[in-house]
Design a protein around this motif. Structure first.
Motif, PDB file in Angstrom:
ATOM      1  N   CYS A   2      14.636  63.340 -28.849  1.00 16.58           N
ATOM      2  CA  CYS A   2      13.792  63.787 -29.964  1.00 16.58           C
ATOM      3  C   CYS A   2      13.893  62.828 -31.140  1.00 16.58           C
ATOM      4  O   CYS A   2      13.243  63.036 -32.155  1.00 16.58           O
TER       5      CYS A   2
ATOM      6  N   CYS B  50      22.831  64.145 -35.358  1.00 18.70           N
ATOM      7  CA  CYS B  50      21.654  63.843 -36.176  1.00 18.70           C
ATOM      8  C   CYS B  50      21.501  64.827 -37.333  1.00 18.70           C
ATOM      9  O   CYS B  50      20.594  64.684 -38.143  1.00 18.70           O
TER      10      CYS B  50
ATOM     11  N   CYS C  57      22.436  64.499 -28.765  1.00 21.47           N
ATOM     12  CA  CYS C  57      23.219  63.620 -29.613  1.00 21.47           C
ATOM     13  C   CYS C  57      24.564  64.223 -29.993  1.00 21.47           C
ATOM     14  O   CYS C  57      25.202  63.809 -30.941  1.00 21.47           O
TER      15      CYS C  57
ATOM     16  N   CYS D  50      16.552  68.168 -29.323  1.00 23.58           N
ATOM     17  CA  CYS D  50      16.886  67.872 -27.925  1.00 23.58           C
ATOM     18  C   CYS D  50      18.332  68.186 -27.589  1.00 23.58           C
ATOM     19  O   CYS D  50      18.680  68.450 -26.451  1.00 23.58           O
ATOM     20  N   GLY D  51      19.201  68.141 -28.599  1.00 25.39           N
ATOM     21  CA  GLY D  51      20.599  68.495 -28.363  1.00 25.39           C
ATOM     22  C   GLY D  51      21.402  67.433 -27.640  1.00 25.39           C
ATOM     23  O   GLY D  51      22.547  67.674 -27.261  1.00 25.39           O
TER      24      GLY D  51
ATOM     25  N   THR E 124      19.267  60.389 -26.910  1.00 25.50           N
ATOM     26  CA  THR E 124      18.363  61.263 -27.672  1.00 25.50           C
ATOM     27  C   THR E 124      17.010  61.248 -26.997  1.00 25.50           C
ATOM     28  O   THR E 124      16.640  60.269 -26.366  1.00 25.50           O
TER      29      THR E 124
HETATM   30  S1  FES Z   1      19.004  63.562 -31.521  1.00 25.20           S
HETATM   31 FE1  FES Z   1      18.060  65.206 -30.561  1.00 25.20          FE
HETATM   32  S2  FES Z   1      19.212  66.789 -31.348  1.00 25.20           S
HETATM   33 FE2  FES Z   1      20.129  65.176 -32.341  1.00 25.20          FE
END
Ligand code: FES
Lengths: 240, 346
Positions: free
Chosen positions: B279, B319, B288, B285-286, B277
């Protein structure tokens, strides 16, 4: 647990509490920087505020004579007031305004005097719609910011709802207020979070909120920085 | 990256920094006691004089001595440091005369020193007295000639006074100077530190307002997402979720159960499976992403970060999901190194 996860988590809660205040800080700041401060002060509303004394001193009642009339005076001024020379003095009883040609005592100003002062100084289009002598200090309009009464309040019907405040004792146009000033003052109150007097920038609520604001902005910046830094490869991969 | 995105990014960074500066300077300004900043704490209380004026005699003579062409705005008879004086303000200057003798009162360096010494109650001695001809940064609120009187104390006090009237203009010291620096940062008038109606701060504040408003939209979006939902966690606090985690190659396969209302991302983190991760679980961030079977309904945030195909295959942002009871979660093999589960990918 991941440090950024923690930042994310607390940033979010902090954002909920302080975010609204941050928005208020920014929005009130936008108003205060965008509207010209001289306009807020009402410089455009009043003119002929500091005129030269036209009469020859020789033809006026002298300082010495005024002093004999008011032996307890601690300060005597000769000024131009409504286009003519006047003495303004302060003694134990407060301020007095005296015609410098006739020694006629003008103060306290009558309603007609207040009207004349307001008309003399008003520099915009508009008519006087109300004249009130304010004497009750406890119920003084908040836009006076605690100035001591009595004061004549003269209201105009112009677009920005201007008010002139004139001292009945000194004859001075003490202050002027209008819609943009009132909005500024209201937003200033929100900005410094002193909801009572709108003047104390050292209040505890503001100190605590601004500390939270510092934490919020730094953690927000940190997150912003990371979402810049790491989202690139992600996007590249998806675009394929 | 396109030039527009580059600009967007740098504007974001600059304004983010300015936002921090606004907050920090705002804090400092509210923390520093205002009276102290203004130097009022080291000021001698003015003595209320009960003396009465003595007659002003030679006013005509004094008036005759004024330069021609100056227009008189105000004449006053008053006290100045125990002396009866006549003060005449014209459109050019202000002058003081002794009320009895009519003599001009000249505030020279020595007199300025005495006035400053009498006003100042703090530590230190006067070191230098210098002339002020044009307003400086420290006397920007005052016009006309003046004197600067410096004291050799820890606060580096400087008193400024008018050379015409002897009136103290300012009581400056290091705390004021610090305050003023932060004031400059706050109003973004780096040259004169005076006007907050300058175009830099106008531009910066408008863009910030736009950013803050969009920030609030994101906040409300996450509100609906359940980040600020108090009810769901309460209702689900005793709920048990059972799920299986396996690696793609099948070497790793283990069942878990968790209690309460948490995102898959957090539950896995608690089991020491740390998904990548950047973010921190914000859905931006995408990184995860995981594959679930069966998969919960995809959210708009899933759609933002994942392709339609991936969504169809059961990929979700871990998340963003709380509901994964009886799901099997497949994770990349790389997450399970030799030392099982302790390998941190981030
Ligand atoms: S942790 Fe970054 S999008 Fe899920």
């Amino acid at each position: 647990m991941n440090i950024r996860f923690l930042i994310r988590k607390y940033h979010r809660w902090l954002a909920l509490f302080i975010g609204l205040q941050a928005l208020i800080w920014i929005a009130s700041g936008v108003y205060m920087v965008t509207v010209d401060l001289d306009y807020i002060h009402g410089d455009q509303l009043a003119h002929k505020m500091d005129e030269p004394i036209r009469e020859n001193y020789q033809n006026l009642i002298s300082f010495a004579e005024i002093q004999q009339l008011y032996p307890s005076a601690s300060k005597i001024e000769l000024v131009q007031w409504l286009g003519a020379a006047h003495y303004r003095l302060s003694d134990d009883d407060g301020s007095h305004l005296i015609d410098a040609r006739t020694a006629h005592v003008i103060s306290p100003l009558t309603r007609d005097d207040a009207l004349r002062v307001a008309e003399y100084h008003f520099a915009q289009e508009g008519n006087i719609i109300n004249i009130t002598l304010l004497t009750d200090q406890k119920n003084a309009p908040s836009e006076l910011n605690g100035r001591t009464l009595p004061l004549w309040q003269v209201s105009f019907d112009d677009e920005i709802a201007s008010n002139f405040y004139i001292s009945p004792d000194s004859g001075i146009l003490v202050t002027r207020r209008h819609e943009y000033w009132r909005m500024f003052d209201f937003l200033w109150m929100l900005h410094i979070m002193d909801y009572e007097n709108r003047t104390d920038v050292n209040n505890l609520l503001l100190i605590i909120s601004s500390i939270l604001g510092v934490i919020l902005s730094i953690s927000g910046f940190w997150l912003l920085f990371y979402s810049f830094k790491k989202s690139r490869p992600q996007n590249v991969r998806r675009d394929k | 990256m396109s030039i527009l995105r580059l600009i967007h990014r740098w504007v974001g960074i600059f304004l983010g920094l300015q936002m921090i500066l606004w907050m920090v300077s705002g804090f400092i300004m509210s923390y520093y006691d205002h009276d102290m900043v203004e130097g009022n704490h080291l000021r001698k209380a003015p003595i209320r004089s009960s003396l009465t004026l003595t007659p002003v005699n030679d006013l005509s003579q004094i008036l005759a001595s004024l330069p021609l062409g100056e227009q008189i705005l105000n004449i006053s008879a008053e006290y100045f440091r125990g002396q009866n004086i006549v003060k005449i303000r014209t459109d050019h200057a202000t002058r003081m005369f002794d009320a009895k003798s009519g003599e001009y009162i000249n505030i020279d360096a020595d007199y300025a020193k005495t006035i400053a010494r009498d006003d100042f109650t703090g530590e230190g001695d006067i070191t230098t007295v210098s002339e002020i001809i044009a307003p400086t940064l420290e006397t920007r609120e005052s016009n006309g000639p003046g004197w600067r009187v410096d004291f050799n104390n820890a606060e580096n006090s400087s008193l400024y006074l008018s050379a015409e009237t002897g009136q103290i203009w300012e009581r400056r010291h290091d705390q004021w100077r610090q305050f003023d620096f932060f004031w400059m940062l706050h109003i973004m008038d780096y040259q004169n530190r005076k006007s907050f109606n300058n175009w830099i701060v106008i531009l910066a504040s408008w863009i910030s307002l736009w950013i803050a408003l969009t920030g609030f939209i994101v906040l409300f979006e996450s509100l609906s997402k359940g980040d600020f939902n108090f009810i769901a966690p309460l209702l689900a606090r005793n709920k048990t979720t059972r799920f299986t985690v396996k690696s793609k190659d099948g070497h790793f396969n283990k069942s878990y159960s968790s209690k309460g209302h948490h995102t898959l991302f957090r539950v896995l983190a608690a089991e020491n499976i740390n998904l990548p991760t950047s973010c921190g679980g914000g859905g931006t961030c995408g990184l995860c992403r995981v594959q679930l079977k069966p998969a919960p309904k995809a959210t708009p945030i899933d759609y933002r970060k994942l392709s339609k195909e991936e969504i169809r295959e059961g990929y979700r942002l871990s998340c963003q999901h709380h509901q994964f009871d009886k799901s099997t979660i497949s994770l990349p093999d790389s997450l399970f190194g030799k030392s099982k589960l302790s390998f941190k990918v981030d």
